[in-house]
Write an enzyme that holds these catalytic residues in place. Structure first.
Site, PDB file in Angstrom:
ATOM      1  N   GLY A 290       0.810  -1.210   0.000  1.00  0.00           N
ATOM      2  CA  GLY A 290       0.000   0.000   0.000  1.00  0.00           C
ATOM      3  C   GLY A 290       0.843   1.258   0.000  1.00  0.00           C
ATOM      4  N   ASP A 291       1.904   1.270   0.787  1.00  0.00           N
ATOM      5  CA  ASP A 291       2.780   2.444   0.838  1.00  0.00           C
ATOM      6  C   ASP A 291       3.452   2.684  -0.510  1.00  0.00           C
ATOM      7  OD1 ASP A 291       2.164   2.881   3.484  1.00  0.00           O
ATOM      8  OD2 ASP A 291       3.897   1.793   4.252  1.00  0.00           O
ATOM      9  N   THR A 292       3.945   1.603  -1.113  1.00  0.00           N
ATOM     10  CA  THR A 292       4.612   1.734  -2.403  1.00  0.00           C
ATOM     11  C   THR A 292       3.661   2.229  -3.477  1.00  0.00           C
ATOM     12  OG1 THR A 292       6.152  -0.056  -1.842  1.00  0.00           O
ATOM     13  CG2 THR A 292       5.916   0.485  -4.173  1.00  0.00           C
TER      14      THR A 292
ATOM     15  N   GLY B 292       2.804   5.878  -3.072  1.00  0.00           N
ATOM     16  CA  GLY B 292       3.884   6.726  -3.566  1.00  0.00           C
ATOM     17  C   GLY B 292       3.853   6.859  -5.077  1.00  0.00           C
TER      18      GLY B 292
END
Length: 310
Positions: free
Chosen positions: A67-69, A72
């Site tokens: 999710g973070d990737t 971004g």
């Protein structure tokens, strides 16, 4: 950010061309906007976890913060789109607005964007796609198979011609029933039998031998790589997939992933690997980038607005 006087409306008064990107769990609007959201939770709410794992057990998480990737990446895409809107593109017929805007990225929406046809399948056919283990629903054969050396490979031969070439590579006789399943729809109905036959064939030899046979037949296939496999693989090395940077705590250079995607004229590289302690470059940044005086910087440090570690 608004509480600090640094919200988009505050900064727009200073620079109306500013592109302001916000990344949060659930976005800046809607009933969940004020909820805290880590990637682990947002991957669940975004539906990503629902399709990961095996049907007979709880959903699983890849050992990464997807999710973070993805958030971004969506942030970068949003910024590029906002730049196009602000600056214009004559060739593309986009007129310049001359103004910045807010890019509102939600982690749950970034993983939701990966769900392919899940929404349309549900709305159009009342089908809820769930976990399918190492396979892909409705695509056969596309699965994981283990060789005699205990290593796993992926074989994707779900196109009709690919499937036929796979059977040829396996030495399947022309009269075998496997040959009669010459469309994906037929193969889906007989998936267990097909996977069992392929698994039996793969298990009779090493993965290296199997991959050589499949490469000669032009069947998409590959070993499931660990990081140890990656750092020694000749293709990774030839493509320059690794950089080495100096780290203060190590007596040697540290290997890190190279910058992607690869650009032919202006390739990226890591200019600075970061510091071990926060605030080690505060003075340099404030002086050289913002033109602040020693007295101004000292005031910021004393007020604890800025951290400085020498």
């Amino acid at each position: 950010m608004e509480e600090w006087g640094l919200g988009p409306e505050d900064l727009e008064k200073i620079n109306s061309e500013l592109i302001y990107t916000r990344i949060s769990g659930y976005g800046q609007t809607g009933p969940y906007s004020k909820l805290p959201g880590f990637a682990s939770v947002c991957e669940a709410v975004g539906g990503f976890r629902y399709v990961n794992g095996f049907p007979d057990r709880p959903s699983v998480r890849p050992n990464l913060s997807m999710g973070d990737t993805m958030a971004g990446l969506q942030g970068v895409i949003g910024i590029l789109l906002a730049l196009q809107a602000r600056n214009g593109n004559k060739r593309g017929g986009v007129q310049s607005s001359g103004k910045g805007q807010v890019v509102d990225v939600a982690i749950y929406e970034s993983v939701f964007s990966l769900l392919e046809g899940v929404v349309s399948e549900y709305d159009g056919a009342n089908v809820t796609r769930g976990c399918s283990g190492s396979t892909l629903t409705g695509i056969v054969p596309s699965n994981l198979y283990r060789g005699s050396d205990g290593k796993d490979i992926i074989i994707g031969a779900n196109g009709d011609s690919l499937y036929s070439r796979l059977l040829d590579a396996m030495g399947v006789p022309k009269e075998d029933e496997l040959r009669t399943w010459d469309s994906n729809a037929k193969r889906v109905e007989n998936q267990d039998i097909i996977d069992a036959k392929i698994g039996e064939w793969v298990g009779m030899r090493s993965t290296e031998e199997t991959l050589q046979i499949l490469a000669k037949a032009k069947i998409p296939s590959g070993l499931i790589y660990s990081v140890e496999d990656m750092v020694t693989d000749p293709h990774y090395i030839a493509r320059g997939q690794f950089e080495e940077v100096k780290i203060e705590e190590l007596d040697r250079d540290l290997k890190i992933p190279a910058i992607g995607p690869r650009l032919t004229s202006t390739p990226g590289s890591t200019k600075h690997p970061g510091r071990s302690r926060p605030g080690q470059d505060s003075k340099e940044v404030l002086q050289e980038w913002l033109g602040m005086t020693d007295a101004d910087i000292t005031d910021l440090i004393n007020s604890k607005a800025v951290i400085q570690n020498d």
